[in-house]
Design an enzyme around this catalytic site. Sequence first.
Site, short mmCIF file in Angstrom:
data_model
loop_
_atom_site.label_atom_id
_atom_site.label_comp_id
_atom_site.label_asym_id
_atom_site.label_seq_id
_atom_site.Cartn_x
_atom_site.Cartn_y
_atom_site.Cartn_z
N HIS A 1 48.55 35.20 48.58
CA HIS A 1 48.01 36.72 49.62
C HIS A 1 46.76 36.40 51.02
O HIS A 1 47.13 34.28 50.84
CB HIS A 1 47.12 36.90 48.23
N GLU B 1 45.71 34.13 39.31
CA GLU B 1 45.13 32.50 39.40
C GLU B 1 44.39 32.18 38.21
O GLU B 1 44.36 32.49 37.18
CB GLU B 1 44.19 32.39 40.55
#
Length: 523
Positions: free
Chosen positions: A327, A403
């Site tokens: 990202h 994550e």
Amino acid sequence: MTSSSREVIVEADGGSRGNPGPAGYGAVVLDPATGETLAETAEYIGVATNNVAEYKGLVAGLKAARALFPDATVHVRMDSKLVVEQMSGRWKIKHPDMKPLAAEAGRVFPAGRVRYEWIPRERNKHADRLANEAMDAGKRGLAWEPSDSTAALDTAAARNAATLPPAPSGPPGDATAGAARARAALATSTGASGEPGAGRTGSGAAGEPGAGRTGTGAWPGTVPQAASEDDGLFAAEDDGLFAAEDDGLFAAEEAFTTPASGDFEAQAGATGLTGRGAAVPTASAVPTASAVPTESAAPAQPAAAPAQGWSAGPDMGAPATFVLLRHGETALTPEKRFSGSGGTDPELSAAGLRQAEAVAAALAARGTVQEIVSSPLTRCRQTAAAVAARLGLDVRVEQGLRETDFGAWEGLTFGEVRERYPEDLDAWLASPKAAPTGGGESFATVARRVAATRDRLAAAHAGRTVLLVTHVTPIKTLVRLALGAPPESLFRMELSAASISAVAYYADGNASVRLLNDTSHLR
């Protein structure tokens, strides 16, 4: 089998991040014959002690079993010695908070139909994972949702990891055994030149191994490099590999080099499933020629009868190709703060939005992505949305791509963690099995989750190119597993915000790392 004769297993656990502190429980009902998960339950319970959370997990597990089979006999397994001994009647219950909970548990089933067994913590991972998921959800102000849980998946992956044979077959995956099998198969497939693999000419020149693996969807302007079996699919432009970003360089800390991600999602020293194969990148894609040996440099393997399905050589069909997009930046990225799945879930910054548009334009120009799958976290969904708008595709959210949960370290810099939690940090740097302070995830746990997600997605998308919009730890873990590299290798990879990497997974079990940390679209 009737419900009156049915036996079920209940595994329960609870935890508190502070004892007392934010607490939650988890419980699972299992079929004793097959190990099948019959029911799961978990809940965040606010501030409480470990023991209260464990008792509440027991009560919830027993109620879940009763809802399924009211007349069942129940085998309860927990890693709480206190709860097991008290509920078995061998220890007295003295604490005032425990007495009503124990009484409630005793009323769910008649005493004669419940037996208790203590098990070590490593055998109670499913319930432990559920409890942590509940605490994670509570930390975000949410209720635990069964549809979001990966506890059963994580537990199955761990169980499979413990029982994998030395050279497994099946879904594409890790490097070691698959590469050995490939070498053995190639040794039996010599052509006129007498060189191993000379018969695998495909449509390429001079019978070089893999020369015919041009496949479909090669990026425009890329040139195959025969020496590495690179067909140009997501091949690396020379200026896009291992670019050393200013925010990614740190001095060595303890046993490992301090990881180099902008927002410290990069701390990926994970262990995972072992045993499937990978070709390694070309020499030009590696910092030094000696850093990662190529297949041609591997020692000769003893001749052996190939496994079934390998007599004609490895499968050279179109692979499932994962284009791995980290990202764009958030406000935490330039400050180099830990930013995982247990923190504030920040949005993209203005710089991150620009990066997302730049990578979207680059992917649209190459035109090979067929599907988009994203981590559930906001920064990834925003990045994925920018790409999807350019490509006209939908975005599917995959929980397994989230994550690492960095626990109490979320939002802190490395220096702040060193100052506040020096012993925990040292342990974490020294072992992928060590978790961050306050109930975060270890990298070993993350690797099992990522490996299970990889296998499922690769099997579902064989022959297709899928964009996975995710984070540093999952990306580095996929690369490490594909290369069969040791855990500490993840501390030595650079992965910049909005960078592109790529790994291809073949049906024969081999994986090929095609690209790492390409940031050419940002320059």
